[in-house]
Motif scaffolding. Structure first.
Motif, PDB file in Angstrom:
ATOM      1  N   GLU A 185       0.830  -1.202   0.000  1.00 33.60           N
ATOM      2  CA  GLU A 185       0.000   0.000   0.000  1.00 33.60           C
ATOM      3  C   GLU A 185       0.873   1.265   0.000  1.00 33.60           C
ATOM      4  OE1 GLU A 185      -3.447  -0.140  -0.876  1.00 33.60           O
ATOM      5  OE2 GLU A 185      -3.406  -1.606   0.756  1.00 33.60           O
ATOM      6  N   ALA A 186       1.873   1.247   0.846  1.00 30.35           N
ATOM      7  CA  ALA A 186       2.752   2.412   0.959  1.00 30.35           C
ATOM      8  C   ALA A 186       3.490   2.662  -0.354  1.00 30.35           C
ATOM      9  CB  ALA A 186       3.754   2.204   2.098  1.00 30.35           C
ATOM     10  N   LEU A 187       3.909   1.597  -1.008  1.00 29.09           N
ATOM     11  CA  LEU A 187       4.601   1.746  -2.294  1.00 29.09           C
ATOM     12  C   LEU A 187       3.657   2.319  -3.336  1.00 29.09           C
ATOM     13  CD1 LEU A 187       6.576  -1.630  -2.360  1.00 29.09           C
ATOM     14  CD2 LEU A 187       7.537   0.656  -2.109  1.00 29.09           C
ATOM     15  N   THR A 188       2.430   1.838  -3.283  1.00 19.21           N
ATOM     16  CA  THR A 188       1.429   2.291  -4.235  1.00 19.21           C
ATOM     17  C   THR A 188       1.231   3.800  -4.172  1.00 19.21           C
ATOM     18  OG1 THR A 188       0.258   0.178  -4.202  1.00 19.21           O
ATOM     19  CG2 THR A 188      -1.005   2.112  -4.840  1.00 19.21           C
ATOM     20  N   ASP A 189       1.394   4.348  -2.985  1.00 22.37           N
ATOM     21  CA  ASP A 189       1.156   5.771  -2.814  1.00 22.37           C
ATOM     22  C   ASP A 189       2.283   6.643  -3.355  1.00 22.37           C
ATOM     23  OD1 ASP A 189      -1.237   5.203  -1.644  1.00 22.37           O
ATOM     24  OD2 ASP A 189      -0.492   5.321   0.411  1.00 22.37           O
ATOM     25  N   MET A 190       3.418   6.042  -3.686  1.00 22.91           N
ATOM     26  CA  MET A 190       4.534   6.858  -4.196  1.00 22.91           C
ATOM     27  C   MET A 190       4.352   7.114  -5.692  1.00 22.91           C
ATOM     28  SD  MET A 190       7.757   4.980  -2.325  1.00 22.91           S
ATOM     29  CE  MET A 190       7.694   4.569  -0.568  1.00 22.91           C
ATOM     30  N   PRO A 191       4.447   8.371  -6.107  1.00 23.83           N
ATOM     31  CA  PRO A 191       4.208   8.680  -7.513  1.00 23.83           C
ATOM     32  C   PRO A 191       5.256   8.075  -8.455  1.00 23.83           C
ATOM     33  CG  PRO A 191       5.020  10.606  -6.330  1.00 23.83           C
ATOM     34  CD  PRO A 191       4.730   9.559  -5.305  1.00 23.83           C
ATOM     35  N   GLU A 192       6.462   7.885  -7.972  1.00 23.57           N
ATOM     36  CA  GLU A 192       7.504   7.313  -8.828  1.00 23.57           C
ATOM     37  C   GLU A 192       7.299   5.831  -9.082  1.00 23.57           C
ATOM     38  OE1 GLU A 192       8.094   8.980  -6.102  1.00 23.57           O
ATOM     39  OE2 GLU A 192       9.362  10.709  -6.532  1.00 23.57           O
ATOM     40  N   VAL A 193       6.443   5.215  -8.298  1.00 22.58           N
ATOM     41  CA  VAL A 193       6.204   3.782  -8.440  1.00 22.58           C
ATOM     42  C   VAL A 193       5.043   3.560  -9.408  1.00 22.58           C
ATOM     43  CG1 VAL A 193       5.510   1.685  -7.248  1.00 22.58           C
ATOM     44  CG2 VAL A 193       7.088   3.279  -6.153  1.00 22.58           C
ATOM     45  N   ALA A 197       8.342  -3.946  -7.415  1.00 23.41           N
ATOM     46  CA  ALA A 197       7.860  -2.605  -7.712  1.00 23.41           C
ATOM     47  C   ALA A 197       8.715  -1.991  -8.807  1.00 23.41           C
ATOM     48  CB  ALA A 197       7.919  -1.730  -6.459  1.00 23.41           C
ATOM     49  N   GLU A 198       8.057  -1.384  -9.775  1.00 28.25           N
ATOM     50  CA  GLU A 198       8.794  -0.713 -10.835  1.00 28.25           C
ATOM     51  C   GLU A 198       8.868   0.780 -10.543  1.00 28.25           C
ATOM     52  OE1 GLU A 198       8.919  -1.131 -15.592  1.00 28.25           O
ATOM     53  OE2 GLU A 198       7.159  -0.098 -14.832  1.00 28.25           O
ATOM     54  N   ILE A 199      10.074   1.314 -10.634  1.00 28.56           N
ATOM     55  CA  ILE A 199      10.300   2.717 -10.319  1.00 28.56           C
ATOM     56  C   ILE A 199      10.680   3.470 -11.590  1.00 28.56           C
ATOM     57  CG2 ILE A 199      11.498   4.250  -8.724  1.00 28.56           C
ATOM     58  CD1 ILE A 199      10.635   2.074  -7.098  1.00 28.56           C
ATOM     59  N   VAL A 200      10.086   4.631 -11.782  1.00 27.66           N
ATOM     60  CA  VAL A 200      10.394   5.478 -12.941  1.00 27.66           C
ATOM     61  C   VAL A 200      10.878   6.824 -12.431  1.00 27.66           C
ATOM     62  CG1 VAL A 200       9.483   6.589 -14.998  1.00 27.66           C
ATOM     63  CG2 VAL A 200       8.673   4.314 -14.358  1.00 27.66           C
ATOM     64  N   CYS A 201      12.126   7.173 -12.758  1.00 27.16           N
ATOM     65  CA  CYS A 201      12.734   8.389 -12.220  1.00 27.16           C
ATOM     66  C   CYS A 201      13.368   9.231 -13.311  1.00 27.16           C
ATOM     67  CB  CYS A 201      13.816   8.022 -11.200  1.00 27.16           C
ATOM     68  SG  CYS A 201      13.143   7.388  -9.666  1.00 27.16           S
ATOM     69  N   GLU A 202      13.684  10.464 -12.913  1.00 27.52           N
ATOM     70  CA  GLU A 202      14.288  11.374 -13.879  1.00 27.52           C
ATOM     71  C   GLU A 202      15.779  11.118 -14.062  1.00 27.52           C
ATOM     72  OE1 GLU A 202      13.316  15.331 -12.727  1.00 27.52           O
ATOM     73  OE2 GLU A 202      11.187  14.867 -12.547  1.00 27.52           O
ATOM     74  N   ASP A 203      16.477  10.820 -12.968  1.00 29.25           N
ATOM     75  CA  ASP A 203      17.913  10.599 -13.061  1.00 29.25           C
ATOM     76  C   ASP A 203      18.379   9.714 -11.908  1.00 29.25           C
ATOM     77  OD1 ASP A 203      17.988  12.244 -10.803  1.00 29.25           O
ATOM     78  OD2 ASP A 203      18.094  14.026 -12.071  1.00 29.25           O
ATOM     79  N   ASP A 204      19.693   9.497 -11.841  1.00 34.10           N
ATOM     80  CA  ASP A 204      20.240   8.596 -10.834  1.00 34.10           C
ATOM     81  C   ASP A 204      19.980   9.084  -9.419  1.00 34.10           C
ATOM     82  OD1 ASP A 204      21.345   6.670 -12.546  1.00 34.10           O
ATOM     83  OD2 ASP A 204      22.989   8.030 -13.031  1.00 34.10           O
ATOM     84  N   ASP A 205      20.137  10.387  -9.217  1.00 36.10           N
ATOM     85  CA  ASP A 205      19.917  10.929  -7.882  1.00 36.10           C
ATOM     86  C   ASP A 205      18.500  10.650  -7.403  1.00 36.10           C
ATOM     87  OD1 ASP A 205      22.453  11.856  -7.717  1.00 36.10           O
ATOM     88  OD2 ASP A 205      21.970  13.910  -8.336  1.00 36.10           O
TER      89      ASP A 205
END
Lengths: 172, 172
Positions: free
Chosen positions: B105-113, B127-135
């Motif tokens: 549930e907590a992961l679901t709430d993260m926009p990057e997930v 969980a799949e994460i989508v980010c802008e850069d390495d940082d």
DNA sequence: CGCATTGCTGCGAAATCCGCAGGTCTCAGT
DNA sequence: ACTGAGACCTGCGGATTTCGCAGCAATGCG
């Protein structure tokens, strides 16, 4: 440069080509907004989108067509696999000896494989499998994937419950 | 023409309740065909779909509306994350002690997930994460995910190359 | 400066969407 | 068997949307 009278349009224009994100193809804020609209409803009329992003209907239409032609986005129906009769899904981690790319290629050609990505870490490839039932899943993993020449080992993660599945890239 | 249509209708109707897949909501062959049409082009006109599946424009419209209302499918724009400015993606395997569901549930709430699934196997959650850069990626994994109470360990698979990404469920 | 290119607007004509009034078929319930 | 409810389809206007095209401002380039 000395004419401030007609500044409003040119200002917007400059905004559009700066585009705060430095992605590969220039994708300005207006196109971003159009994509967001279509992520909410892929069939939303161009006029409605235009009203939301501040463009004429024709302009929106031209932009959308271009985004589709360039492959930046596609407008499609996505379904819940469960309701369409696919009751077993799994993520499979694959380790490869030799050419990783050719194995990835082979996986890509399998219709049950929806998703293939080459990764860094303890797996060389991750592949998502969508099947009708356990027999089907077993068949794909054991008979078709493990038997590929160059596949050293695999590890399967059978899906128990899908919690989130969004298509909201480009937003945020 | 008239008699032929009527005959084919009743035949299809009987087919519809048999439907080789035993999925939860009854989803007959005609609806399947409609979905396939919309998977090729989410904006295809109802009349064109009707011609392809043998139904009137109005009937297709009613069926599509129902499929959308029921949540069987959605028509949306999907984008290539890279072209929209998200240059780092990763799959993260998570091991949990205690309540798996609440962590999911907590992961679901993260926009990057973008994607969360509970699994059987050596991970409790993927969980799949989508980010802008390495940082950004580092921040999400280390600061936000690993710090969740109940997360025992994580393992990351950074995406090197996306090979396949389809939305062709329901076909085949 | 002239010229090609890009991207937007505005506008009819054609196509599409939408709501609604029937009609058919199936399935209970009396 | 009869009837009424419900599901689903068709056909048909009228409102809306899509589409193609001409015109125009801004940009880039030799």
């Amino acid at each position: 440069m000395h004419s401030e009278v007609v500044a409003s349009r040119s200002a917007e224009h400059r905004d559009s080509r700066e585009s705060r994100n430095g992605s590969s193809p220039h994708l300005d804020a207006v196109s971003l907004a159009i994509i967001e609209q279509l992520q909410e409803d892929g069939r939303r009329p161009y006029a409605a989108i235009g009203k939301a992003v501040g463009l004429s209907e024709a302009a929106v239409r031209q932009r959308v067509q271009k985004l589709l032609d360039q492959g930046v986005m596609q407008i499609v129906a996505v379904t819940d696999p469960l309701t369409v009769g696919f009751r077993r899904q799994a993520m499979v981690g694959v380790n490869v000896e030799g050419d990783v790319e050719s194995i990835a290629e082979a996986l890509t050609d399998m219709p049950e494989v929806e998703y293939v990505v080459m990764t860094a870490g303890s797996f060389d490839i991750l592949a998502e499998i969508v099947c009708e039932d356990d027999d089907h899943l077993l068949d794909v993993i054991n008979k078709r994937i493990r038997s590929l020449p160059g596949v050293r080992s695999t590890e399967s993660f059978v899906y128990l419950k899908l919690k989130k599945q969004t298509y909201m890239w480009g937003t945020r």
